[in-house]
Design an enzyme around this catalytic site. Structure first.
Site, PDB file in Angstrom:
ATOM      1  N   SER A  60       0.825  -1.210   0.000  1.00 13.53           N
ATOM      2  CA  SER A  60       0.000   0.000   0.000  1.00 13.53           C
ATOM      3  C   SER A  60       0.857   1.257   0.000  1.00 13.53           C
ATOM      4  O   SER A  60       1.517   1.517  -0.984  1.00 13.53           O
ATOM      5  CB  SER A  60      -1.029   0.035   1.127  1.00 13.53           C
ATOM      6  OG  SER A  60      -2.016   0.998   0.793  1.00 13.53           O
ATOM      7  N   HIS A  65       3.260  14.503   5.407  1.00 10.20           N
ATOM      8  CA  HIS A  65       2.970  15.882   5.036  1.00 10.20           C
ATOM      9  C   HIS A  65       3.516  16.763   6.156  1.00 10.20           C
ATOM     10  O   HIS A  65       3.212  16.519   7.326  1.00 10.20           O
ATOM     11  CB  HIS A  65       1.469  16.106   4.888  1.00 10.20           C
ATOM     12  CG  HIS A  65       0.786  15.049   4.084  1.00 10.20           C
ATOM     13  ND1 HIS A  65       0.781  15.044   2.710  1.00 10.20           N
ATOM     14  CD2 HIS A  65       0.118  13.944   4.467  1.00 10.20           C
ATOM     15  CE1 HIS A  65       0.116  13.983   2.279  1.00 10.20           C
ATOM     16  NE2 HIS A  65      -0.298  13.294   3.326  1.00 10.20           N
ATOM     17  N   CYS A  80      -1.299  -3.772   4.065  1.00 10.64           N
ATOM     18  CA  CYS A  80      -2.115  -4.978   4.108  1.00 10.64           C
ATOM     19  C   CYS A  80      -1.183  -6.192   4.051  1.00 10.64           C
ATOM     20  O   CYS A  80      -0.005  -6.063   3.744  1.00 10.64           O
ATOM     21  CB  CYS A  80      -3.111  -5.003   2.957  1.00 10.64           C
ATOM     22  SG  CYS A  80      -2.345  -4.860   1.333  1.00 10.64           S
TER      23      CYS A  80
END
Length: 115
Positions: A60, A65, A80
């Protein structure tokens, strides 16, 4: 049963991330610490400050940020697979960036409702 684990963390204070190369190295190491396979890194620098970076994983992604003016870093780790250890990736980032305060949410994504 569920599809994956999503960790959302807010880091307050601590070290700054100064450039894309630094962020790429950090996210690559975090991915490996979490038993994930890094695939590709993309980043964007904001003017006058701040950076967003995403490491795509075979499992994934990990995204960061930054808001240097607020001494704030938003961390997003979604993985996952049974091999993935997102908590270890988060621990690595916490040790590397040394936030003074941290808030963490852990969400199980894709929970299967029983019929």
């Amino acid at each position: 049963m569920y599809a994956g684990t999503h960790i959302i963390a807010d880091f307050f204070g601590g070290k700054r991330i100064e450039n894309p190369a630094m962020l790429q190295k950090l996210l690559c190491r975090a991915a490996r610490k979490g038993s994930n396979k890094p695939l590709e890194f993309v980043s964007h620098e904001f003017s006058p400050q701040g950076i967003t970076g995403v490491m795509l994983l075979a499992e994934s992604h990990i995204a960061v940020h930054t808001w240097p003016e607020l001494s704030y870093i938003a961390v997003d780790i979604f993985t996952c697979g049974e091999r993935s250890k997102p908590e270890k990736a988060l621990k690595f980032l916490q040790e590397a960036l040394q936030p003074k305060n941290i808030l963490v949410q852990k969400i199980k994504r894709g929970l299967c409702a029983s019929s």
